[in-house]
Design a protein around this motif. Structure first.
Motif, PDB file in Angstrom:
ATOM      1  N   VAL A   1       0.837  -1.211   0.000  1.00  0.00           N
ATOM      2  CA  VAL A   1       0.000   0.000   0.000  1.00  0.00           C
ATOM      3  C   VAL A   1       0.869   1.258   0.000  1.00  0.00           C
ATOM      4  O   VAL A   1       0.601   2.223  -0.738  1.00  0.00           O
ATOM      5  N   ILE A   2       1.931   1.270   0.785  1.00  0.00           N
ATOM      6  CA  ILE A   2       2.794   2.445   0.870  1.00  0.00           C
ATOM      7  C   ILE A   2       3.519   2.688  -0.453  1.00  0.00           C
ATOM      8  O   ILE A   2       3.692   3.841  -0.881  1.00  0.00           O
ATOM      9  N   ILE A   3       3.939   1.620  -1.132  1.00  0.00           N
ATOM     10  CA  ILE A   3       4.575   1.803  -2.442  1.00  0.00           C
ATOM     11  C   ILE A   3       3.596   2.433  -3.426  1.00  0.00           C
ATOM     12  O   ILE A   3       3.961   3.301  -4.227  1.00  0.00           O
ATOM     13  N   CYS A   4       2.321   2.019  -3.371  1.00  0.00           N
ATOM     14  CA  CYS A   4       1.297   2.633  -4.216  1.00  0.00           C
ATOM     15  C   CYS A   4       1.157   4.131  -3.908  1.00  0.00           C
ATOM     16  O   CYS A   4       1.027   4.953  -4.822  1.00  0.00           O
ATOM     17  N   VAL A   5       1.191   4.473  -2.619  1.00  0.00           N
ATOM     18  CA  VAL A   5       1.108   5.879  -2.213  1.00  0.00           C
ATOM     19  C   VAL A   5       2.315   6.654  -2.733  1.00  0.00           C
ATOM     20  O   VAL A   5       2.182   7.772  -3.248  1.00  0.00           O
ATOM     21  N   VAL A   6       3.490   6.066  -2.615  1.00  0.00           N
ATOM     22  CA  VAL A   6       4.722   6.715  -3.083  1.00  0.00           C
ATOM     23  C   VAL A   6       4.640   7.014  -4.577  1.00  0.00           C
ATOM     24  O   VAL A   6       5.025   8.094  -5.037  1.00  0.00           O
ATOM     25  N   LEU A   7       4.145   6.072  -5.345  1.00  0.00           N
ATOM     26  CA  LEU A   7       4.038   6.267  -6.793  1.00  0.00           C
ATOM     27  C   LEU A   7       2.962   7.297  -7.157  1.00  0.00           C
ATOM     28  O   LEU A   7       3.133   8.059  -8.119  1.00  0.00           O
ATOM     29  N   ALA A   8       1.889   7.328  -6.396  1.00  0.00           N
ATOM     30  CA  ALA A   8       0.746   8.158  -6.766  1.00  0.00           C
ATOM     31  C   ALA A   8       0.877   9.617  -6.351  1.00  0.00           C
ATOM     32  O   ALA A   8       0.330  10.503  -7.014  1.00  0.00           O
ATOM     33  N   THR A   9       1.579   9.886  -5.267  1.00  0.00           N
ATOM     34  CA  THR A   9       1.632  11.255  -4.744  1.00  0.00           C
ATOM     35  C   THR A   9       2.774  12.052  -5.361  1.00  0.00           C
ATOM     36  O   THR A   9       3.741  11.487  -5.872  1.00  0.00           O
ATOM     37  N   GLN A  10       2.671  13.379  -5.274  1.00  0.00           N
ATOM     38  CA  GLN A  10       3.684  14.252  -5.871  1.00  0.00           C
ATOM     39  C   GLN A  10       4.467  15.048  -4.823  1.00  0.00           C
ATOM     40  O   GLN A  10       5.083  16.068  -5.155  1.00  0.00           O
ATOM     41  N   HIS A  11       4.494  14.549  -3.597  1.00  0.00           N
ATOM     42  CA  HIS A  11       5.211  15.266  -2.537  1.00  0.00           C
ATOM     43  C   HIS A  11       6.587  14.654  -2.281  1.00  0.00           C
ATOM     44  O   HIS A  11       6.982  14.434  -1.143  1.00  0.00           O
ATOM     45  N   TRP A  12       7.298  14.377  -3.353  1.00  0.00           N
ATOM     46  CA  TRP A  12       8.668  13.872  -3.231  1.00  0.00           C
ATOM     47  C   TRP A  12       9.644  15.001  -2.904  1.00  0.00           C
ATOM     48  O   TRP A  12      10.542  14.841  -2.094  1.00  0.00           O
ATOM     49  N   MET A  13       9.449  16.143  -3.560  1.00  0.00           N
ATOM     50  CA  MET A  13      10.434  17.211  -3.449  1.00  0.00           C
ATOM     51  C   MET A  13       9.760  18.574  -3.503  1.00  0.00           C
ATOM     52  O   MET A  13       8.810  18.788  -4.262  1.00  0.00           O
ATOM     53  N   ARG A  14      10.269  19.478  -2.659  1.00  0.00           N
ATOM     54  CA  ARG A  14       9.893  20.889  -2.755  1.00  0.00           C
ATOM     55  C   ARG A  14      11.186  21.675  -2.929  1.00  0.00           C
ATOM     56  O   ARG A  14      12.082  21.618  -2.073  1.00  0.00           O
ATOM     57  N   SER A  15      11.282  22.401  -4.040  1.00  0.00           N
ATOM     58  CA  SER A  15      12.514  23.134  -4.365  1.00  0.00           C
ATOM     59  C   SER A  15      12.222  24.609  -4.564  1.00  0.00           C
ATOM     60  O   SER A  15      11.178  24.993  -5.111  1.00  0.00           O
ATOM     61  N   GLU A  16      13.142  25.416  -4.088  1.00  0.00           N
ATOM     62  CA  GLU A  16      13.132  26.856  -4.353  1.00  0.00           C
ATOM     63  C   GLU A  16      14.350  27.141  -5.240  1.00  0.00           C
ATOM     64  O   GLU A  16      15.487  27.082  -4.789  1.00  0.00           O
ATOM     65  N   VAL A  17      14.093  27.438  -6.506  1.00  0.00           N
ATOM     66  CA  VAL A  17      15.171  27.643  -7.478  1.00  0.00           C
ATOM     67  C   VAL A  17      15.205  29.117  -7.859  1.00  0.00           C
ATOM     68  O   VAL A  17      14.205  29.679  -8.326  1.00  0.00           O
ATOM     69  N   ARG A  18      16.373  29.734  -7.662  1.00  0.00           N
ATOM     70  CA  ARG A  18      16.513  31.172  -7.895  1.00  0.00           C
ATOM     71  C   ARG A  18      17.297  31.428  -9.172  1.00  0.00           C
ATOM     72  O   ARG A  18      18.349  30.825  -9.415  1.00  0.00           O
ATOM     73  N   PHE A  19      16.768  32.359  -9.975  1.00  0.00           N
ATOM     74  CA  PHE A  19      17.427  32.764 -11.212  1.00  0.00           C
ATOM     75  C   PHE A  19      17.650  34.272 -11.159  1.00  0.00           C
ATOM     76  O   PHE A  19      16.772  35.031 -10.754  1.00  0.00           O
ATOM     77  N   SER A  20      18.808  34.711 -11.577  1.00  0.00           N
ATOM     78  CA  SER A  20      19.139  36.140 -11.545  1.00  0.00           C
ATOM     79  C   SER A  20      19.317  36.672 -12.958  1.00  0.00           C
ATOM     80  O   SER A  20      19.866  36.002 -13.835  1.00  0.00           O
ATOM     81  N   GLY A  21      18.817  37.879 -13.177  1.00  0.00           N
ATOM     82  CA  GLY A  21      18.971  38.554 -14.462  1.00  0.00           C
ATOM     83  C   GLY A  21      19.631  39.904 -14.283  1.00  0.00           C
ATOM     84  O   GLY A  21      20.140  40.235 -13.211  1.00  0.00           O
ATOM     85  N   THR A  22      19.620  40.692 -15.308  1.00  0.00           N
ATOM     86  CA  THR A  22      20.276  42.014 -15.247  1.00  0.00           C
ATOM     87  C   THR A  22      19.487  42.995 -14.392  1.00  0.00           C
ATOM     88  O   THR A  22      20.062  43.793 -13.651  1.00  0.00           O
ATOM     89  N   ASN A  23      18.172  42.936 -14.452  1.00  0.00           N
ATOM     90  CA  ASN A  23      17.359  43.918 -13.735  1.00  0.00           C
ATOM     91  C   ASN A  23      16.545  43.324 -12.586  1.00  0.00           C
ATOM     92  O   ASN A  23      16.049  44.074 -11.743  1.00  0.00           O
TER      93      ASN A  23
END
Length: 227
Positions: free
Chosen positions: A22-44
């Protein structure tokens, strides 16, 4: 029919296998594997993309400068990946988890069979349970290793962020938090270990009892032996 002790031990092992499945099914079905904050910098200005995703889908939000949210949308992980390496690793993780699911299912079948009957084939007994639970635990461990490698070495979050918002510029830094869908895989490993321990205790007790029955004369009184 199996003894009460055997039925009880294998029924307990069956319960752990079902929980693992059951837990493997939950692991495959859910999308809470990763939460990322990705920062990109530009000129302005600078842009931060917040991602929450699993193996198949996720959500992404874009924040500009002082936290102004510009947009939020859902995405399919496979559609946002152009790098063959990251896409191949995600596919490998999915395949490995499916194999662990099948291993857990087979282990459930073996433990259920032993709880209600006494199969003649050796592999259908404790040996088969050891095999399938060990394989399931190994598959889960490999998946838990491959996913962080895909994040840190292959830049999975950065690529998904660029897939969500194509105009992003230079990547400056990232922060990652692993979600419950990832960490509950540890519980699967513990359940597999618990199942193996339960069957080992039963198998060891049965082996000890068998040895005692094979050597009754060693514990007999000397006068009985002489007689």
């Amino acid at each position: 029919m199996p003894s009460r002790k055997k039925t009880g031990m294998f029924a307990s092992a069956f319960f752990t296998c079902v929980c693992s499945f059951v837990i493997i099914c939950v692991v495959l079905a859910t999308q809470h594997w990763m939460r990322s904050e990705v920062r990109f910098s530009g000129t302005n200005s600078s842009v931060t993309v917040s991602l929450t995703y699993g193996l198949f889908s996720g959500t992404c939000e874009q924040f500009i400068d002082a936290g102004l949210q510009v947009s939020e949308k859902t995405f399919q992980v496979a559609d946002n990946l152009s790098n063959t390496k990251t896409k191949g690793t995600i596919t490998a993780i999915i395949v490995i988890l499916v194999l662990s699911l099948l291993s857990s299912l087979l282990s459930s079948g073996f433990t259920c069979t032993n709880a209600v009957s006494n199969p003649y084939q050796t592999f259908l007994g404790p040996t088969g349970v050891y095999t399938w639970n060990s394989l399931c635990g190994i598959f889960i461990l490999i998946a838990m290793i491959l996913f962080p490698v895909n994040i840190e070495e292959n830049g999975l979050s950065v690529e998904l962020a660029r897939g969500c918002f194509s105009f992003l510029q230079t990547h400056s830094k990232s922060a990652h938090t692993y979600g419950y869908s990832y960490w509950i895989m540890l519980l699967i490993i513990f359940l597999n270990i618990a199942c193996i321990i339960i069957i080992y205790l039963y198998d060891h007790a049965r082996y000890s009892k068998k040895k005692e029955q094979e050597r009754p004369i060693e514990n007999a009184p000397k006068d009985v032996i002489l007689f």
